[in-house]
Motif scaffolding. Structure first.
Motif, PDB file in Angstrom:
ATOM      1  N   UNK A 197       0.776  -1.235   0.000  1.00  0.00           N
ATOM      2  CA  UNK A 197       0.000   0.000   0.000  1.00  0.00           C
ATOM      3  C   UNK A 197       0.806   1.283   0.000  1.00  0.00           C
ATOM      4  N   UNK A 198       2.054   1.230  -0.419  1.00  0.00           N
ATOM      5  CA  UNK A 198       2.907   2.420  -0.403  1.00  0.00           C
ATOM      6  C   UNK A 198       2.517   3.392  -1.503  1.00  0.00           C
ATOM      7  N   UNK A 199       2.576   4.696  -1.194  1.00  0.00           N
ATOM      8  CA  UNK A 199       2.303   5.716  -2.197  1.00  0.00           C
ATOM      9  C   UNK A 199       3.491   5.893  -3.138  1.00  0.00           C
ATOM     10  N   UNK A 200       4.681   5.565  -2.656  1.00  0.00           N
ATOM     11  CA  UNK A 200       5.884   5.709  -3.471  1.00  0.00           C
ATOM     12  C   UNK A 200       6.721   4.446  -3.339  1.00  0.00           C
ATOM     13  N   UNK A 201       7.267   3.975  -4.466  1.00  0.00           N
ATOM     14  CA  UNK A 201       8.069   2.754  -4.478  1.00  0.00           C
ATOM     15  C   UNK A 201       9.372   3.010  -5.217  1.00  0.00           C
ATOM     16  N   UNK A 202      10.473   2.712  -4.571  1.00  0.00           N
ATOM     17  CA  UNK A 202      11.791   2.804  -5.204  1.00  0.00           C
ATOM     18  C   UNK A 202      12.183   1.403  -5.673  1.00  0.00           C
ATOM     19  N   UNK A 203      12.706   1.322  -6.875  1.00  0.00           N
ATOM     20  CA  UNK A 203      12.968   0.036  -7.519  1.00  0.00           C
ATOM     21  C   UNK A 203      14.457  -0.114  -7.806  1.00  0.00           C
ATOM     22  N   UNK A 204      15.005  -1.276  -7.479  1.00  0.00           N
ATOM     23  CA  UNK A 204      16.433  -1.498  -7.688  1.00  0.00           C
ATOM     24  C   UNK A 204      16.716  -2.949  -8.041  1.00  0.00           C
ATOM     25  N   UNK A 205      17.946  -3.219  -8.414  1.00  0.00           N
ATOM     26  CA  UNK A 205      18.415  -4.586  -8.697  1.00  0.00           C
ATOM     27  C   UNK A 205      17.621  -5.265  -9.801  1.00  0.00           C
ATOM     28  N   UNK A 206      17.587  -4.672 -10.977  1.00  0.00           N
ATOM     29  CA  UNK A 206      16.921  -5.364 -12.067  1.00  0.00           C
ATOM     30  C   UNK A 206      16.316  -4.439 -13.096  1.00  0.00           C
ATOM     31  N   UNK A 207      15.153  -4.838 -13.596  1.00  0.00           N
ATOM     32  CA  UNK A 207      14.470  -4.120 -14.674  1.00  0.00           C
ATOM     33  C   UNK A 207      13.617  -3.005 -14.094  1.00  0.00           C
ATOM     34  N   UNK A 208      14.266  -1.914 -13.677  1.00  0.00           N
ATOM     35  CA  UNK A 208      13.538  -0.844 -13.015  1.00  0.00           C
ATOM     36  C   UNK A 208      12.473  -0.223 -13.912  1.00  0.00           C
ATOM     37  N   UNK A 209      12.802   0.018 -15.177  1.00  0.00           N
ATOM     38  CA  UNK A 209      11.902   0.764 -16.062  1.00  0.00           C
ATOM     39  C   UNK A 209      10.563   0.058 -16.245  1.00  0.00           C
ATOM     40  N   UNK A 210      10.605  -1.255 -16.469  1.00  0.00           N
ATOM     41  CA  UNK A 210       9.359  -1.993 -16.715  1.00  0.00           C
ATOM     42  C   UNK A 210       8.440  -1.946 -15.500  1.00  0.00           C
ATOM     43  N   UNK A 211       9.009  -2.134 -14.316  1.00  0.00           N
ATOM     44  CA  UNK A 211       8.181  -2.140 -13.113  1.00  0.00           C
ATOM     45  C   UNK A 211       7.663  -0.747 -12.802  1.00  0.00           C
TER      46      UNK A 211
END
Length: 289
Positions: A249-263
């Motif tokens: 339920x997070x309003x903001x998600x930081x993405x790392x270690x992989x295919x960041x753009x797609x997610x």
């Protein structure tokens, strides 16, 4: 060094006492620590034995850093626990729609069936030494395989540690020193690089297998000379990543270690803010050893 007791023990086993950190502090799942005005606790990540998410709370806000995680059942570690939060930092190792992991027991069934088809050949499985090796063994035991399993020497210490923590892996034996005839029809597990190298060539007409989420990509299997790819991953697949991001339920998600753009694009379609958090020094799960 702050970690679960299991993680600290794994660090000492794999790295040695000197390199594992002079000051080590154990924090069990659910225990809370006050650190610089921040309330901190560890929650299960379901990746390997002792793996943990870091849950931090301050001034009414909660941030969760997932680390590596998976959502599939694993008899060797505590299941992932979704924690609601305002900010979620997630891995994205398999963050492409093509990556949808099959039931791991189906993959184990493929292996056992292949062993009945080729009873005179040694089946050599490449598996990452921390977590993947022990999970494959436990899944084999769940499927009813009770024969001895032979291991490359590099895998023995962590397997012994898992057993010390109560994970039953059955009859494990060192593969080194065994005659070719003794390994005929047997199952041997080694690091990914070893089973595709000279180490496996002394076995009885080995069937080279590889247990990894990357075995979904057929070109990878062919390039490494893998005869029997086993799609068994210790990371969340595409659907599980999206499910987890929804559950927390997070309003903001930081993405790392992989295919960041797609997610990040997929999250934007769900009105969730995403951003790439690029870290140095990470690689594929089956190439890190």
């Amino acid at each position: 060094m702050l970690a679960t007791p299991e993680t600290l023990a794994i660090m000492r086993t794999r790295m040695g006492e000197d390199r594992a950190g002079k000051t080590q502090q154990a924090l069990r799942y659910g225990e809370t620590l006050a650190l610089g005005g921040v309330s901190l606790r560890l929650a299960p990540a379901g990746h390997v034995l002792g793996s943990a998410q870091v849950v931090m709370e301050h001034a009414g806000q909660r941030a969760v850093v997932s680390g590596d995680y998976k959502r599939a059942a694993d008899p060797t570690c505590t299941p992932f626990e979704p924690v609601t939060c305002d900010l979620f930092v997630t891995e994205a190792t398999f963050a492409l729609p093509v990556f949808r992991h099959p039931d791991p027991m189906h993959e184990i069934g493929k292996l056992l069936h292949n062993m009945t088809l080729f009873p005179e050949r040694t089946h050599a499985i490449g598996a990452y030494g921390l977590g993947k090796c022990q999970r494959v063994i436990a899944l084999l035991r769940q499927a009813g395989y009770d024969a001895p399993i032979y291991l490359h020497g590099a895998l023995l210490p962590v397997c012994a540690l898992y057993q010390e923590f109560g994970v039953d892996l059955g009859d494990l034996r060192p593969a080194t020193g065994e005659a070719k005839a003794a390994l005929r029809g047997a199952l041997v597990i080694g690091p990914p690089a070893a089973v595709t190298d000279r180490w496996a060539r002394r076995m009885a007409d080995p069937v080279v297998c590889m247990a990894s989420g990357w075995m979904r990509v057929r070109q990878r299997a062919r390039a490494r000379g893998v005869e029997l790819p086993l799609v068994i991953s210790d990371h969340a697949d595409w659907d599980e990543l999206l499910m987890t991001c929804s559950e927390v339920g997070a309003e903001e998600i930081w993405v790392t270690h992989g295919r960041e753009d797609a997610l990040i694009h997929a999250l934007s379609l769900r009105q969730i803010r995403g951003r790439a958090l690029r870290l140095l020094g990470y690689g594929d799960e089956d190439e890190a050893e």
